[in-house]
Every structure is written in C-alpha cells, then in structure tokens.
Design a protein around this motif. Structure first.
Motif, PDB file in Angstrom:
ATOM      1  N   PRO A  41     111.450 -65.110 -35.871  1.00 15.97           N
ATOM      2  CA  PRO A  41     112.079 -64.340 -34.478  1.00 15.97           C
ATOM      3  C   PRO A  41     113.567 -64.233 -34.435  1.00 15.97           C
ATOM      4  O   PRO A  41     114.049 -65.463 -34.628  1.00 15.97           O
ATOM      5  N   GLY A  42     114.189 -63.240 -34.682  1.00 13.69           N
ATOM      6  CA  GLY A  42     115.497 -62.863 -34.406  1.00 13.69           C
ATOM      7  C   GLY A  42     116.126 -63.339 -35.735  1.00 13.69           C
ATOM      8  O   GLY A  42     117.189 -63.510 -35.963  1.00 13.69           O
ATOM      9  N   LYS A  43     115.430 -63.618 -36.782  1.00 12.20           N
ATOM     10  CA  LYS A  43     116.106 -63.531 -38.150  1.00 12.20           C
ATOM     11  C   LYS A  43     115.809 -62.600 -39.059  1.00 12.20           C
ATOM     12  O   LYS A  43     115.113 -61.791 -38.778  1.00 12.20           O
ATOM     13  N   GLU A  44     116.521 -62.561 -40.214  1.00  8.09           N
ATOM     14  CA  GLU A  44     116.549 -61.524 -41.064  1.00  8.09           C
ATOM     15  C   GLU A  44     115.144 -62.038 -41.972  1.00  8.09           C
ATOM     16  O   GLU A  44     114.800 -62.958 -42.367  1.00  8.09           O
ATOM     17  N   ARG A  45     114.748 -61.067 -42.681  1.00  6.98           N
ATOM     18  CA  ARG A  45     113.570 -61.367 -43.710  1.00  6.98           C
ATOM     19  C   ARG A  45     113.963 -62.091 -44.860  1.00  6.98           C
ATOM     20  O   ARG A  45     115.049 -61.682 -45.214  1.00  6.98           O
ATOM     21  N   GLU A  46     113.392 -63.061 -45.116  1.00  9.09           N
ATOM     22  CA  GLU A  46     113.887 -63.928 -46.310  1.00  9.09           C
ATOM     23  C   GLU A  46     112.640 -64.134 -47.394  1.00  9.09           C
ATOM     24  O   GLU A  46     111.601 -64.173 -47.002  1.00  9.09           O
ATOM     25  N   LEU A  47     113.322 -64.309 -48.676  1.00  6.82           N
ATOM     26  CA  LEU A  47     112.110 -64.535 -49.578  1.00  6.82           C
ATOM     27  C   LEU A  47     111.758 -66.284 -49.545  1.00  6.82           C
ATOM     28  O   LEU A  47     112.328 -67.103 -49.233  1.00  6.82           O
ATOM     29  N   VAL A  48     110.420 -66.391 -49.694  1.00  3.82           N
ATOM     30  CA  VAL A  48     109.891 -67.464 -49.435  1.00  3.82           C
ATOM     31  C   VAL A  48     109.394 -68.140 -50.917  1.00  3.82           C
ATOM     32  O   VAL A  48     109.663 -69.230 -51.186  1.00  3.82           O
ATOM     33  N   ALA A  49     108.868 -67.332 -51.675  1.00  4.79           N
ATOM     34  CA  ALA A  49     108.308 -67.698 -52.838  1.00  4.79           C
ATOM     35  C   ALA A  49     107.926 -66.359 -53.823  1.00  4.79           C
ATOM     36  O   ALA A  49     107.687 -65.265 -53.282  1.00  4.79           O
ATOM     37  N   SER A  50     108.119 -66.658 -55.215  1.00  3.28           N
ATOM     38  CA  SER A  50     107.884 -65.410 -56.244  1.00  3.28           C
ATOM     39  C   SER A  50     106.881 -65.888 -57.296  1.00  3.28           C
ATOM     40  O   SER A  50     107.379 -67.001 -57.336  1.00  3.28           O
ATOM     41  N   ILE A  51     106.234 -64.968 -57.980  1.00  5.24           N
ATOM     42  CA  ILE A  51     105.527 -65.332 -59.067  1.00  5.24           C
ATOM     43  C   ILE A  51     105.742 -64.077 -59.958  1.00  5.24           C
ATOM     44  O   ILE A  51     105.383 -63.054 -59.777  1.00  5.24           O
ATOM     45  N   SER A  52     105.505 -64.445 -61.202  1.00 11.73           N
ATOM     46  CA  SER A  52     105.818 -63.357 -62.361  1.00 11.73           C
ATOM     47  C   SER A  52     104.577 -62.714 -62.643  1.00 11.73           C
ATOM     48  O   SER A  52     103.545 -63.013 -62.093  1.00 11.73           O
ATOM     49  N   SER A  53     104.481 -61.601 -63.293  1.00 10.19           N
ATOM     50  CA  SER A  53     103.329 -61.029 -63.359  1.00 10.19           C
ATOM     51  C   SER A  53     101.996 -61.783 -63.787  1.00 10.19           C
ATOM     52  O   SER A  53     100.821 -61.490 -63.607  1.00 10.19           O
ATOM     53  N   ALA A  54     102.210 -62.462 -64.865  1.00  9.53           N
ATOM     54  CA  ALA A  54     101.275 -63.291 -65.564  1.00  9.53           C
ATOM     55  C   ALA A  54     101.056 -64.544 -64.858  1.00  9.53           C
ATOM     56  O   ALA A  54      99.942 -65.384 -65.434  1.00  9.53           O
ATOM     57  N   GLY A  55     101.881 -64.802 -63.972  1.00 11.46           N
ATOM     58  CA  GLY A  55     101.793 -66.034 -63.257  1.00 11.46           C
ATOM     59  C   GLY A  55     102.192 -67.536 -63.915  1.00 11.46           C
ATOM     60  O   GLY A  55     102.400 -68.407 -63.081  1.00 11.46           O
ATOM     61  N   GLY A  56     103.235 -67.063 -65.070  1.00 14.10           N
ATOM     62  CA  GLY A  56     103.544 -68.363 -65.578  1.00 14.10           C
ATOM     63  C   GLY A  56     104.866 -68.780 -64.868  1.00 14.10           C
ATOM     64  O   GLY A  56     105.345 -69.996 -65.285  1.00 14.10           O
ATOM     65  N   ILE A  57     105.675 -68.091 -64.199  1.00 12.31           N
ATOM     66  CA  ILE A  57     106.968 -68.449 -63.517  1.00 12.31           C
ATOM     67  C   ILE A  57     106.854 -68.182 -62.201  1.00 12.31           C
ATOM     68  O   ILE A  57     106.483 -67.226 -61.526  1.00 12.31           O
ATOM     69  N   THR A  58     107.246 -69.166 -61.414  1.00 19.62           N
ATOM     70  CA  THR A  58     107.125 -69.288 -59.850  1.00 19.62           C
ATOM     71  C   THR A  58     108.762 -69.771 -59.475  1.00 19.62           C
ATOM     72  O   THR A  58     109.420 -70.460 -59.983  1.00 19.62           O
ATOM     73  N   ASN A  59     109.169 -69.152 -58.398  1.00 17.97           N
ATOM     74  CA  ASN A  59     110.150 -69.561 -57.782  1.00 17.97           C
ATOM     75  C   ASN A  59     110.158 -69.848 -56.362  1.00 17.97           C
ATOM     76  O   ASN A  59     109.152 -69.042 -55.491  1.00 17.97           O
ATOM     77  N   TYR A  60     110.897 -70.830 -55.690  1.00  6.77           N
ATOM     78  CA  TYR A  60     110.685 -71.055 -54.230  1.00  6.77           C
ATOM     79  C   TYR A  60     112.025 -71.056 -53.530  1.00  6.77           C
ATOM     80  O   TYR A  60     112.762 -71.638 -54.155  1.00  6.77           O
ATOM     81  N   ALA A  61     112.059 -70.609 -52.333  1.00  7.19           N
ATOM     82  CA  ALA A  61     113.258 -70.989 -51.384  1.00  7.19           C
ATOM     83  C   ALA A  61     113.471 -72.561 -51.317  1.00  7.19           C
ATOM     84  O   ALA A  61     112.187 -73.084 -51.385  1.00  7.19           O
ATOM     85  N   ASP A  62     114.200 -72.785 -51.036  1.00  5.92           N
ATOM     86  CA  ASP A  62     114.456 -74.557 -50.633  1.00  5.92           C
ATOM     87  C   ASP A  62     113.739 -74.910 -49.444  1.00  5.92           C
ATOM     88  O   ASP A  62     113.015 -75.975 -49.486  1.00  5.92           O
ATOM     89  N   SER A  63     113.407 -73.902 -48.603  1.00  7.89           N
ATOM     90  CA  SER A  63     112.942 -74.126 -47.376  1.00  7.89           C
ATOM     91  C   SER A  63     111.131 -74.560 -47.547  1.00  7.89           C
ATOM     92  O   SER A  63     110.571 -75.337 -46.841  1.00  7.89           O
ATOM     93  N   GLY A  64     110.630 -73.977 -48.701  1.00 10.89           N
ATOM     94  CA  GLY A  64     109.226 -74.331 -49.071  1.00 10.89           C
ATOM     95  C   GLY A  64     109.196 -75.141 -50.240  1.00 10.89           C
ATOM     96  O   GLY A  64     107.959 -75.550 -50.630  1.00 10.89           O
ATOM     97  N   LYS A  65     110.185 -75.568 -50.800  1.00 15.10           N
ATOM     98  CA  LYS A  65     109.900 -76.400 -52.100  1.00 15.10           C
ATOM     99  C   LYS A  65     109.061 -77.781 -51.808  1.00 15.10           C
ATOM    100  O   LYS A  65     109.421 -78.416 -50.962  1.00 15.10           O
ATOM    101  N   GLY A  66     108.080 -78.023 -52.508  1.00 15.15           N
ATOM    102  CA  GLY A  66     107.145 -79.252 -52.316  1.00 15.15           C
ATOM    103  C   GLY A  66     106.143 -79.067 -51.249  1.00 15.15           C
ATOM    104  O   GLY A  66     105.346 -79.858 -50.938  1.00 15.15           O
ATOM    105  N   ARG A  67     106.243 -77.927 -50.636  1.00 19.52           N
ATOM    106  CA  ARG A  67     105.299 -77.747 -49.451  1.00 19.52           C
ATOM    107  C   ARG A  67     104.237 -76.490 -49.807  1.00 19.52           C
ATOM    108  O   ARG A  67     103.217 -76.626 -49.365  1.00 19.52           O
TER     109      ARG A  67
END
Length: 116
Positions: A41-67
């Motif tokens: 609410p009231g915020k800009e859209r932000e990236l949470v997590a991403s995964i490569s096409s084959a699934g071997g590479i993932t990235n997370y925003a700091d807000s979601g790391k570990g959770r």
C-alpha cells in the motif's frame, strides 16, 4: 495468448506461511527467467525474488532472504514462492513476471495480507 495466473494469496497471521503459485501459458516458459514482485500500500513495485530459466540461479531481495524461497517446475509451467515467517510489512499484491531479454509478461497479482 500469454497468461500468468497467480494463486495462493490470502490472509495469514504474523509468523505464518503461504505458498504462491503462478501458472504460465501461451509462451515457452522454460526459456524465460521468472520473478516475483510485490507492491505494498502506497509503495512502488519491488522485486522479491527471481529464478533463472533452468532454475539453477536464484536471487532474493534483502527483505525476503532466509524467509522466502522461489522455485519452478518447467514440466508444469509453474513458478512458486514459498513464504515463511511472514511479517505485516510483507502485506502487498504479489505479481508474477516472466522476462526474456526485452520481452516481459505480468500476471494480474494476488493479495497477501499479514495481520493478526
């Protein structure tokens, strides 16, 4: 026709878990990188997590790391976001995104509300 259909959102108490799913159709899912974004609410859209096409590479925003954990099943054209230890600040509309170079597709979003 390209479709990204998110599901799995809802109301959950703080500390709870949800598993979001995004079912893709109308394009070659297995060659696209997939991501989850959110817009609170009231915020800009932000990236949470991403995964490569084959699934071997993932990235997370700091807000979601570990959770949060992003995964995909290329046989079922589906990407998932497992969210644990949810906090009120995770409340947002969560969007599925498919990307290949300059081609981008978006889903319609699913609401996640974390509240007691």
């Amino acid at each position: 026709q390209v479709q990204l259909v998110e599901s799995g959102g809802g109301l959950v108490q703080p500390g709870g878990s949800l598993r979001l799913s995004c079912a893709a159709s109308g394009f070659t899912f297995s060659i696209f990188a997939m991501s989850w974004y959110r817009q609170g609410p009231g915020k800009e859209r932000e990236l949470v997590a991403s995964i490569s096409s084959a699934g071997g590479i993932t990235n997370y925003a700091d807000s979601g790391k570990g959770r949060f954990t992003i995964s995909r099943d290329n046989n079922k054209n589906t990407v998932f976001l497992q969210m644990n230890s949810l906090k009120p600040e995770d409340t947002a509309v969560y969007y599925c995104n498919a990307r290949l170079v300059r081609v981008t597709y978006w889903g319609q979003g699913t609401q996640v509300t974390v509240s007691s």
